[in-house]
Design an enzyme around this catalytic site. Structure first.
Site, mmCIF file in Angstrom:
data_model
loop_
_atom_site.group_PDB
_atom_site.id
_atom_site.type_symbol
_atom_site.label_atom_id
_atom_site.label_comp_id
_atom_site.label_asym_id
_atom_site.label_seq_id
_atom_site.Cartn_x
_atom_site.Cartn_y
_atom_site.Cartn_z
ATOM 1 N N ARG A 114 105.030 -20.264 -77.983
ATOM 2 C CA ARG A 114 105.872 -19.148 -77.548
ATOM 3 C C ARG A 114 107.027 -19.676 -76.706
ATOM 4 N NH1 ARG A 114 102.052 -16.012 -73.094
ATOM 5 N NH2 ARG A 114 101.325 -17.882 -72.053
ATOM 6 N N GLU A 153 107.791 -14.347 -68.618
ATOM 7 C CA GLU A 153 107.817 -15.660 -67.966
ATOM 8 C C GLU A 153 108.925 -16.546 -68.532
ATOM 9 O OE1 GLU A 153 103.834 -17.309 -67.805
ATOM 10 O OE2 GLU A 153 103.335 -15.959 -66.157
ATOM 11 N N GLU A 311 101.123 -9.710 -63.165
ATOM 12 C CA GLU A 311 99.950 -10.310 -63.797
ATOM 13 C C GLU A 311 99.191 -11.092 -62.754
ATOM 14 O OE1 GLU A 311 100.580 -13.090 -66.969
ATOM 15 O OE2 GLU A 311 102.123 -11.870 -67.887
ATOM 16 N N GLU A 359 94.526 -17.632 -76.372
ATOM 17 C CA GLU A 359 93.992 -17.280 -75.054
ATOM 18 C C GLU A 359 92.643 -16.560 -75.156
ATOM 19 O OE1 GLU A 359 97.736 -17.105 -72.248
ATOM 20 O OE2 GLU A 359 97.773 -15.427 -73.665
ATOM 21 N N PHE A 361 89.751 -17.433 -74.444
ATOM 22 C CA PHE A 361 88.826 -17.608 -73.320
ATOM 23 C C PHE A 361 89.445 -17.237 -71.972
ATOM 24 C CE2 PHE A 361 86.529 -20.124 -76.501
ATOM 25 C CZ PHE A 361 85.272 -19.542 -76.365
#
Ligand code: GLA
Length: 674
Positions: A114, A153, A311, A359, A361
């Site tokens: 990303r 981000e 977040e 993601e 986990f």
């Protein structure tokens, strides 16, 4: 400061990133039922949905998105709608591989991952503007879309791009900053190695070479890269506004103690609300202190507004070495810490733990195990507590008389090129000050050097390697008018161009301090320097002589035997302290001497384990008490705990691991400096 739209929620925000596209619609209905059970009032939607909304170049599939927006809206859940530019679709990379960023070795990244785009590339900018516009046109007027979340981000995967488009943009940036190439040559000191540029076209992005690079070039490239990311924010924000969006627009910043990917202090005026992501590191035994530092620093970016933790994690974080869960109660403490420092809510990554993908986990509000779990019960408990705190929405963190100056640009300058010591984490100096000053009840503010210093009794300048002339002048002025300042080691070494301020360290502050540093003295591994008080220094000190300062402590033994280590000079109505090196053992005592000298009075009932933080408004004040320790405590407080309903009459019993939010008695507040 011009804000298009004021961020003023009616109650504390509670929710997280929501990715319904990862689940069948039957799960969506369970999701909204659980959201209501927990009191979730907002979710961030669409962050990574581009490839499922624009399924091919200019071919759109809005139906599923309309359906989930309707479902949330019907349940009274607000939407923080994201522009999905953090994750471009595969078809875009197939059609336009030229938008992929290039690393410092000149190697282009590949599709997937990303943030795989260069903010300076015109083709990228065209596509990014279009998706933002389409979303704005379609949902800008939707009553449930109460805020907008540009990308995700920015810089967290594309901090610096070295492609041809970036190089062209860097040249334009330099021309705007310097006007003439001779000014670049002078600022960067290109006489060194004879690297003189004839014209702006001679400059390239600082692609790798085996030998060292010019630190001033590296620093300017970091500044340019920060501006390029801000440019991306502005491009998307303007596209949304052009499409008719009137609600607040922000993006989630990554404020980091070791230096952020962008100079956020220069972004603030563009953001309708300052929003951050923050993840505690499981291996850090005092991670709650790092959280407090980041929260204070976020507040310090603009103390005049509440901010938002966009977040954080409910528990385990997949990108850490050991993906350890948070302890029972830790999530609630962390969320309330952010709120204590001025966040108007507690949002998470993410709502429901993913079954697939990079993601899978990562923890979430709804874990893989579902709602019959400790994690879910804690989420519900947090929602219950937040609902009891609504009255403090819109209040602000209380201003401290102590400021610690921290600057991303200075941290970049330290990390750019070769330095007297390479493995020293310069940012830990500020953390050390913050921890001790916090535990002493002074509730320090962590602020950028450009912030207003007036009224601060103590200003700590810890390892602020780069300082501008304007900062030096501002510090000198407040010291003359009565403040105490502490200049730490490695502060004031270079100017804004990363040029050494010659004539003796620390060049920027030498005259104010009345000292001359002849040599920096980095220590070897394990080496310690003893001071006359018995304190110890590690990592670095300096060979100092005084010109006008009083010597407070000297070195004992070694090459620096008898030479000043800590000095103080009366300056106007104030005082300027200097610490030549990094103090280990004995640091707390030194802080006590300096805070005593500054006449500081404890403001908060904090201790090593109790974090006490105050929010204030015209309507009252709220004292957050967070017990991070493993023993029950009794804390001085006066008022009513909004969480337990219990009253505090001078003392409040705070069990281990618990949090109280005391609405303070008004007569107390009136006498307290705000
Ligand atoms: C960041 C990102 C999220 C997610 C989390 C995981 O904050 O914004 O999308 O990847 O990290 O910790």
């Amino acid at each position: 400061m011009s804000h298009h739209s004021r961020f003023s929620p009616r109650s504390l925000l509670f929710g997280g990133d929501y990715s319904p596209e990862q689940w069948p619609e039957s799960v969506w209905r369970e999701d909204v039922a659980l959201m209501r059970e927990a009191g979730v009032n907002i979710v961030t939607l669409g962050v990574f949905s581009w490839g499922l909304l624009e399924v091919d170049d200019d071919r759109w599939d809005w139906d599923w998105f309309d359906r989930i927006i309707d479902l949330l809206s019907n349940e009274g859940i607000s939407i923080d709608l994201a522009t999905p530019t953090a994750s471009p679709p595969i078809w875009l990379h197939r059609e336009h591989p030229e938008i992929l960023p290039v690393d410092r070795r000149g190697i282009r990244y590949h599709q997937g991952g990303r943030l795989q785009w260069c903010p300076s590339h015109p083709v990228w900018q065209r596509y990014a503007r279009r998706i933002a516009e389409r979303l704005g046109e379609r949902y800008g007027a939707h009553p449930s879309v109460t805020m907008w979340h540009v990308s995700n981000e920015l810089g967290g995967g594309n901090r610096r791009c070295y492609c041809a488009a970036s190089t062209s943009a860097f040249r334009v940036w330099l021309e705007n900053r310097y006007e003439h190439i001779d000014a670049v040559n002078s600022a960067w000191g290109t006489a060194f190695w004879g690297h003189r540029y004839r014209r702006f076209d001679d400059v390239t992005a600082p692609l790798d070479s085996e030998s060292a690079q010019n630190p001033s070039l590296l620093l300017d490239f970091d500044r340019f890269s920060s501006d390029a990311l801000l440019g991306q924010f502005r491009l998307e924000r303007d596209a949304l506004r052009d499409a008719g969006v009137t609600t607040p627009i922000t993006t989630n910043l990554m404020v980091s103690p070791s230096g952020s990917v962008a100079d956020y202090a220069s972004w603030i005026d563009d953001l309708d609300v300052v929003a951050i992501d923050h993840y505690t590191i499981a291996e850090d035994p005092r991670r709650e202190r790092e959280l407090a530092f980041v929260a204070s620093r976020t507040r310090g970016l603009d103390p005049s507004r509440p901010w938002l933790v966009m977040e954080h994690s409910t528990s385990a974080v997949n990108w850490q070495r050991r993906n350890a869960p948070k302890s029972p109660g830790e999530m609630i403490r962390n969320s309330l810490q952010h709120i204590a420092h001025g966040s108007d809510g507690a949002l998470f990554f993410q709502w429901r733990a993913s079954a697939s993908g990079a993601e899978q986990f990562h923890s979430a509000m709804v874990p893989h195990a579902g709602s019959d779990s400790r994690q879910w019960r804690e989420v519900v408990e947090l929602g219950r507590r937040l609902a009891q705190l609504d009255e403090l929405t819109g209040s602000l963190g209380e201003r401290s008389e102590v400021a610690i100056l921290v600057d991303d640009v200075s941290l970049w300058a330290w990390h750019a090129g070769q330095k007297p010591l390479h493995d020293h984490p310069i940012h830990e100096d500020a953390r050390q000050w913050f921890d001790v000053l916090s535990a002493r009840g002074f509730g320090p503010d962590v602020v950028p050097p450009t912030s207003d210093l007036t009224g601060r009794s103590l200003i700590v300048v810890p390892s602020l390697y780069l300082v501008t002339d304007a900062t030096v002048a501002a510090i000198e002025a407040v010291v003359r008018s009565g403040s105490t300042v502490v200049i730490g080691p490695l502060s004031g070494i270079v100017d804004a161009d990363s040029r050494i301020r010659v004539g003796g360290y620390p060049g920027a502050f030498r005259d104010m301090l009345g000292v001359v540093g002849e040599e920096l003295v980095p220590l070897l591994d394990g080496e310690q320097l003893l001071l006359s008080s018995g304190a110890q220094m590690a990592d670095i000190s300096a060979r100092l002589r005084t010109t006008a300062a009083d010597v407070v402590e000297v070195h004992r033994g070694g090459d620096l035997d008898g030479l000043p280590a800590i000095t103080r000079r009366a300056v106007g109505a104030g005082a300027a302290w200097h610490i030549s090196g990094l103090v280990g053992a004995g640091f707390d005592d030194l802080v006590d001497r300096i805070t005593g000298d500054a006449g500081l009075v404890r403001r908060l009932p904090s201790s090593d384990d109790i974090e006490a933080v105050r929010r204030v408004s015209a309507d009252g004040s709220w004292l957050f008490l967070i017990n991070h320790g493993t023993t029950d405590a009794v804390v001085p407080a006066d008022g009513t705990d909004l969480i337990s309903g219990e009253s505090a009459d001078g003392r409040f019993a705070l069990p281990a691991g618990d949090v109280a939010v005391i609405r303070e008695r008004v007569e107390k507040r009136a006498t307290r400096p705000v």
